[in-house]
Design an enzyme around this catalytic site. Structure first.
Site, PDB file in Angstrom:
ATOM      1  N   HIS A 238     -20.885   3.131 -23.751  1.00 27.31           N
ATOM      2  CA  HIS A 238     -20.632   3.972 -24.937  1.00 27.31           C
ATOM      3  C   HIS A 238     -20.841   3.061 -26.140  1.00 27.31           C
ATOM      4  O   HIS A 238     -19.955   2.318 -26.538  1.00 27.31           O
ATOM      5  CB  HIS A 238     -19.204   4.516 -24.920  1.00 27.31           C
ATOM      6  CG  HIS A 238     -18.994   5.536 -23.844  1.00 27.31           C
ATOM      7  ND1 HIS A 238     -19.588   6.776 -23.878  1.00 27.31           N
ATOM      8  CD2 HIS A 238     -18.280   5.489 -22.700  1.00 27.31           C
ATOM      9  CE1 HIS A 238     -19.242   7.456 -22.791  1.00 27.31           C
ATOM     10  NE2 HIS A 238     -18.454   6.702 -22.063  1.00 27.31           N
TER      11      HIS A 238
ATOM     12  N   GLU B 137     -11.954   1.733 -15.205  1.00 28.71           N
ATOM     13  CA  GLU B 137     -11.254   1.137 -16.357  1.00 28.71           C
ATOM     14  C   GLU B 137      -9.953   0.452 -15.968  1.00 28.71           C
ATOM     15  O   GLU B 137      -8.912   0.691 -16.584  1.00 28.71           O
ATOM     16  CB  GLU B 137     -11.019   2.223 -17.426  1.00 28.71           C
ATOM     17  CG  GLU B 137     -12.321   2.873 -17.882  1.00 28.71           C
ATOM     18  CD  GLU B 137     -12.139   4.085 -18.791  1.00 28.71           C
ATOM     19  OE1 GLU B 137     -10.995   4.396 -19.156  1.00 28.71           O
ATOM     20  OE2 GLU B 137     -13.150   4.733 -19.125  1.00 28.71           O
TER      21      GLU B 137
END
Ligand code: 9MR
Length: 390
Positions: free
Chosen positions: A260, A181
């Protein structure tokens, strides 16, 4: 590694409807009548259904799992959970237990107990492990984030961490999420949030990959992020960066999309195209944290239509990976709603995994299994044809 794989991935209506025992539009999650819920039959397992060289994995819940939850540690305490974990999957990813705050609680102290237990479990069950993660802005210990370190000290701390951790598990970890990330939604580096990039500059990313490679030359080293399923600004940024790093000879081996997904938004329809462009750079690709959450009705139970849409999204994500030659690893972020991170983080949303809290399989589980089986059959057919030609 698989050399051939064809997926028509026509996920049939039959696969969806078979496990649906419930008839009402707002029915509870279906009971499983394709097989006994926890049958030991091999054909019943996702890992058995998978084509050769393809890893189907799950996050391993435990070790500081959603810190404020009051249930006991799932990986160490829930026998049923462990049994399914060993039977269904041939890849595991520690959900939290290899993050800095768990592995490195004090500057001069590492704590490997929980991570070691997962690696041992994986070896006993002939599973590969995805290591998660080495350079991230989140879940770092306070001593690190609040410490007053010089640049030299910080560099030495990261070097020591990567060398120690990757070295400890050398030969036992298939893929490492080295950098997690690092970009925001606009495709800018998270310079303020990420202590390493902020203090040491973006060059530290290449160093992290180099140090990890030195510590375990066999592990495949990945960039991993959420919101990079589609071709978009964020995935563009990864594409650009990996191209540059590869040109400089930095040992980057893979790009992974966490996936996700939320049914509030659309399905990331350019997923396959996106994975393919990384594949074309010579990288492996992977799906690393798939779950599909939804807004739950007042009853708290998903409707039949929701479960069907969820199954379709699980299947499409898997098919996108199966269709790309070097997408060999497909991981769901937990397999039971009992221990899912989703309701803890997203109010009103839930039912994101492939099994209910009671481990009853949802249509999504069956969708994954039948899609894997189809791919395996295609792989056999192709092998047979090639053998016949020679
Ligand atoms: O599932 C993890 C949850 O138990 C933790 O509380 C949370 C804290 O950040 O991290 C979750 O896992 C994340 C993963 O490490 C990186 N990608 C997003 C995942 C879901 O937040």
């Amino acid at each position: 590694m698989r050399s051939i794989r064809f997926v028509t991935a026509a996920f049939t209506a039959a696969a969806l409807t078979l496990p649906l025992a419930a008839t009402s539009a707002t029915a509870a999650p279906p009971s499983d009548h394709q097989a006994a819920p926890h049958s030991n039959a091999k054909f019943d397992r996702l890992r058995w259904a998978a084509p050769e060289g393809f890893y189907v994995g799950t996050a391993v819940a435990g070790g500081g799992h959603h810190l404020e939850q009051d249930y006991p540690d799932p990986f160490t305490s829930d026998r049923k959970y462990r049994k399914i974990l060993g039977q269904q999957f041939n890849s595991v990813s520690p959900e939290n237990q290899m993050k800095w705050e768990f592995l490195h609680p004090e500057r001069d102290r590492y704590d490997f107990e929980a991570a070691d237990a997962i690696v041992e479990f994986a070896q006993r069950h002939k599973q590969v492990v995805r290591g998660h993660t080495l350079l991230w802005h989140s879940q770092n210990p306070e001593w690190l984030e609040e410490g007053d370190f010089s640049k030299e000290e910080l560099r030495a701390i990261l070097h020591d961490h990567i060398t120690t951790v990757v070295g400890r598990y050398a030969g036992k970890i298939q893929q490492w999420d080295v950098a997690n990330e690092i970009f925001d939604e606009q495709g800018n580096l998270r310079t303020e949030e990420n202590i390493w990039i902020r203090e040491l500059g973006p060059g530290i990313i290449a160093d992290a990959f180099r140090w990890a490679h030195q510590a375990d030359p066999k592990a495949k080293l990945f960039f991993n992020d959420y919101g990079v399923e589609d071709v978009n600004a964020k995935s563009d940024a990864y594409h650009e960066l990996t191209r540059e790093l590869l040109a400089q000879g930095v040992p980057v081996h893979g790009f992974s999309a966490q996936a996700h997904l939320s049914m509030r938004y659309g399905f990331p329809s350019s997923l396959e195209e996106n994975l393919r462009r990384f594949d074309e750079l010579g990288l492996e690709t992977a799906i690393t944290e798939l779950d599909v959450r939804m807004d739950l009705p007042e009853s708290g139970k998903p409707t039949r239509a929701q479960l069907e849409q969820q199954a379709d999204w699980y299947q499409r994500t898997l098919s996108a990976c199966l269709a790309v030659a070097d997408c060999n690893s497909f991981t769901i972020w937990g397999f039971t709603d009992k221990y899912s991170w989703v309701p803890v983080f997203f109010e009103g949303e839930g039912s994101a995994t492939v099994m209910t809290e009671d481990f009853v399989r949802k249509p999504a589980f069956h969708a994954l299994r039948s899609t894997l089986k189809e791919a395996k059959t295609e792989q056999w057919k192709e092998k047979w044809k090639r053998g016949w030609r020679h």
